[in-house]
Design a protein around this motif. Structure first.
Motif, PDB file in Angstrom:
ATOM      1  N   LEU A 104      23.264 -53.149  90.844  1.00 51.16           N
ATOM      2  CA  LEU A 104      22.537 -51.712  91.176  1.00 51.16           C
ATOM      3  C   LEU A 104      23.079 -51.306  92.325  1.00 51.16           C
ATOM      4  N   ALA A 105      23.228 -52.392  93.581  1.00 48.90           N
ATOM      5  CA  ALA A 105      23.567 -51.552  94.917  1.00 48.90           C
ATOM      6  C   ALA A 105      25.146 -51.234  94.733  1.00 48.90           C
ATOM      7  N   ASN A 106      25.874 -51.697  94.133  1.00 46.57           N
ATOM      8  CA  ASN A 106      27.203 -51.172  93.918  1.00 46.57           C
ATOM      9  C   ASN A 106      27.380 -50.030  93.009  1.00 46.57           C
ATOM     10  N   VAL A 107      26.412 -49.878  91.878  1.00 44.15           N
ATOM     11  CA  VAL A 107      26.647 -48.801  91.011  1.00 44.15           C
ATOM     12  C   VAL A 107      25.967 -47.543  91.989  1.00 44.15           C
ATOM     13  N   ILE A 108      24.967 -47.720  92.625  1.00 46.01           N
ATOM     14  CA  ILE A 108      24.590 -46.554  93.436  1.00 46.01           C
ATOM     15  C   ILE A 108      25.551 -45.961  94.777  1.00 46.01           C
ATOM     16  N   ARG A 109      26.158 -47.198  95.197  1.00 46.51           N
ATOM     17  CA  ARG A 109      27.146 -46.945  96.299  1.00 46.51           C
ATOM     18  C   ARG A 109      28.393 -46.095  95.636  1.00 46.51           C
ATOM     19  N   GLU A 110      28.877 -46.499  94.574  1.00 49.00           N
ATOM     20  CA  GLU A 110      29.858 -45.956  93.828  1.00 49.00           C
ATOM     21  C   GLU A 110      29.596 -44.162  93.475  1.00 49.00           C
ATOM     22  N   ALA A 111      28.254 -44.501  92.891  1.00 49.48           N
ATOM     23  CA  ALA A 111      28.048 -42.737  92.313  1.00 49.48           C
ATOM     24  C   ALA A 111      27.686 -42.188  93.436  1.00 49.48           C
ATOM     25  N   SER A 112      27.271 -42.364  94.504  1.00 51.89           N
ATOM     26  CA  SER A 112      26.884 -41.352  95.525  1.00 51.89           C
ATOM     27  C   SER A 112      28.298 -41.401  96.557  1.00 51.89           C
ATOM     28  N   TRP A 113      29.460 -41.855  96.204  1.00 56.33           N
ATOM     29  CA  TRP A 113      30.710 -41.830  96.965  1.00 56.33           C
ATOM     30  C   TRP A 113      30.454 -42.497  98.294  1.00 56.33           C
ATOM     31  N   GLY A 114      29.714 -43.561  98.188  1.00 58.04           N
ATOM     32  CA  GLY A 114      29.405 -44.469  99.766  1.00 58.04           C
ATOM     33  C   GLY A 114      28.483 -43.842 100.553  1.00 58.04           C
ATOM     34  N   TYR A 115      27.684 -42.802  99.949  1.00 60.43           N
ATOM     35  CA  TYR A 115      26.724 -42.332 100.842  1.00 60.43           C
ATOM     36  C   TYR A 115      25.429 -43.191 101.237  1.00 60.43           C
ATOM     37  N   ILE A 116      24.892 -43.682  99.756  1.00 53.04           N
ATOM     38  CA  ILE A 116      23.681 -45.016 100.025  1.00 53.04           C
ATOM     39  C   ILE A 116      24.477 -46.306  99.900  1.00 53.04           C
ATOM     40  N   ASN A 336      27.550 -47.001  74.949  1.00 55.30           N
ATOM     41  CA  ASN A 336      26.558 -48.060  75.348  1.00 55.30           C
ATOM     42  C   ASN A 336      25.589 -47.359  76.480  1.00 55.30           C
ATOM     43  N   GLN A 337      24.473 -48.045  76.475  1.00 59.08           N
ATOM     44  CA  GLN A 337      23.633 -47.304  77.543  1.00 59.08           C
ATOM     45  C   GLN A 337      24.055 -47.724  79.078  1.00 59.08           C
ATOM     46  N   PHE A 338      24.726 -48.614  79.038  1.00 59.02           N
ATOM     47  CA  PHE A 338      25.244 -48.680  80.793  1.00 59.02           C
ATOM     48  C   PHE A 338      26.113 -47.971  81.009  1.00 59.02           C
ATOM     49  N   GLY A 339      27.160 -47.605  79.935  1.00 54.96           N
ATOM     50  CA  GLY A 339      28.317 -46.702  80.332  1.00 54.96           C
ATOM     51  C   GLY A 339      27.643 -45.179  80.435  1.00 54.96           C
ATOM     52  N   TYR A 340      26.636 -44.903  79.928  1.00 53.67           N
ATOM     53  CA  TYR A 340      26.100 -43.441  80.152  1.00 53.67           C
ATOM     54  C   TYR A 340      25.237 -43.300  81.313  1.00 53.67           C
ATOM     55  N   MET A 341      24.559 -44.437  81.624  1.00 57.63           N
ATOM     56  CA  MET A 341      23.841 -44.280  82.869  1.00 57.63           C
ATOM     57  C   MET A 341      25.149 -44.146  83.903  1.00 57.63           C
ATOM     58  N   LYS A 342      26.164 -44.867  84.135  1.00 57.09           N
ATOM     59  CA  LYS A 342      26.942 -44.547  85.115  1.00 57.09           C
ATOM     60  C   LYS A 342      27.609 -43.340  85.061  1.00 57.09           C
ATOM     61  N   TRP A 343      27.648 -43.027  83.667  1.00 57.58           N
ATOM     62  CA  TRP A 343      28.257 -41.602  83.732  1.00 57.58           C
ATOM     63  C   TRP A 343      27.452 -40.472  84.140  1.00 57.58           C
TER      64      TRP A 343
END
Length: 400
Positions: A104-116, A336-343
């Motif tokens: 989760l920490a990695n997913v959020i870091r990537e999604a926020s472009w390193g902001y969080i 799949n759900q994992f992919g959509y959540m990241k999308w």
């Protein structure tokens, strides 16, 4: 005369200090109105009929940009099941909460472009069950019995008790801990997320939705915004990220839609982001929401090959959404759900600047709600450094 000048100087410094720090800290205290709900929040029947004035927004580029660090403690309730002679995670063949927390920490870091940048500073394993708000606490025998019948004791877990019994209530302020990620099994009765926001009813508009703000019994003496994410180690990482996306929906609705989620009559950033062709036939979708993708025909419809037009790509240019839509289907996110959540996470705005609605970086209200997360201290970028324990150079082995 010197005393007068000194007094003026001190007064000037005091006035200057009032202009420092997040603007919300200078808002007058607003008590909640309406009806108290099971989530601990107060709701009103008609938010637009309530007298509430939106606070004047003050843009702070240091808050909106850079890389922030948020300290997290992972708490795992993993009681011994004496009849099995094993911990509950072993009995259930559960997933590893620590590994999943790093996902989760990695997913959020990537999604926020390193902001969080979530930093897991401690892992606390509890050999027992959480205490509920009515004082009830499961024994291992009763828990396994109720697990068979599905007739769970109905009270929710006490967040105050979790923080007190783990010693975290004392540590939160001292160690600048911002979130707890709570792990357990079905029946332990905590929500997928909960948060306490100081002076919430001054900072954000009243709402008729009890799910947007969920303070439950998180101790207000913490004195700042505090999040408790609630996860289940019996299910996959997709469900964990799903819970975080619901958090995003709630904060986006409060921060950018004044607590109203209704795409027919509203044209604020959140109600436009969540616009669906399903609700508005003949019109392209935008991005969608946690349960329904842009091409979805029902909730949890993540594997639908139906092709529809969507303006989702235009959110890369937020706040200017002009541009043509294009065809999307579940192939976009791997069906799949994992992919959509990241999308959907990748399309959450994360840009500098502001509009009359607030920060163009939505991750500020989502995870830097009080606008006071410290900057991430970056390493020396001028030197290549190996991790500790990495093998030194060695002769290449000879092959027979």
């Amino acid at each position: 005369m010197r005393r007068i000048l000194l007094s003026v100087a001190l007064a000037s410094l005091a006035l200057a200090s009032l202009g420092q720090g997040p603007a919300w800290k200078r808002l007058p205290l607003v008590e909640p109105s309406g009806t108290k709900q099971w989530t601990g929040s107060y709701t009103v029947e008609n938010p637009k009929a309530v007298s509430w004035k939106k606070p004047k927004f003050r843009y702070d580029p240091k808050v909106a940009t850079g890389r922030k660090v948020s300290k997290v403690v992972v708490v795992i309730y993993d009681p011994t099941i004496r009849s099995e002679g094993k911990r509950l995670t072993e009995v259930l063949k559960a997933n590893d909460p620590v590994e999943y927390s790093h996902i989760l920490a990695n997913v959020i870091r990537e999604a926020s472009w390193g902001y969080i940048n979530y930093q897991i500073v401690d892992v606390i394993r509890v050999d027992g069950f959480s205490k509920k708000v009515d004082g009830f606490r499961y024994t291992d025998e009763k828990f396994m019995e109720d697990r068979k019948t599905g007739n769970w004791q109905p009270a929710t877990t006490s967040y105050r008790a979790v923080l007190e019994e783990t010693g975290l209530l004392d540590r939160i302020r001292k160690e600048d801990i911002r979130e707890v990620w709570l792990w357990g099994a079905g029946g332990m009765a905590w929500d997928e997320f909960a948060m306490y926001i100081p002076n919430r009813y001054a900072r954000f508009a009243p709402t008729d939705n009890p799910w947007f703000y969920r303070p439950y019994d998180i101790p207000p003496e913490i004195g700042r915004t505090f999040w408790v994410m609630g996860f289940n180690y019996e299910v996959g990482a997709d469900n964990m990220i799903h819970s975080y996306v619901h958090r995003i929906e709630s904060m986006a609705a409060l921060a950018y839609a004044d607590g109203i989620w209704e795409t027919f009559g509203e044209r604020d950033p959140w109600n436009v982001f969540s616009w669906l062709e399903l609700d508005h036939p003949g019109t392209p979708s935008m991005v969608g929401n946690c349960h329904v993708p842009p091409n979805g025909q029902s909730g949890y419809d993540y594997n639908n090959p139906r092709r529809v037009l969507s303006w989702a790509d235009n959110w890369a240019n937020f706040p200017d959404l002009r541009g043509k839509p294009r065809i999307v289907s579940s192939a976009e996110w791997g069906n799949n759900q994992f992919g959509y959540m990241k999308w959907i996470l990748e399309r959450v705005p994360k840009f500098p600047g502001f509009t009359r609605y607030g920060y163009n970086n939505w991750w500020v209200p989502i995870a830097n709600t009080d606008e006071d997360l410290p900057d991430l201290k970056l390493p020396n970028r001028g030197e290549f450094v190996l991790p500790e324990g990495f093998p030194p150079p060695m002769p290449k082995p000879k092959r027979d």
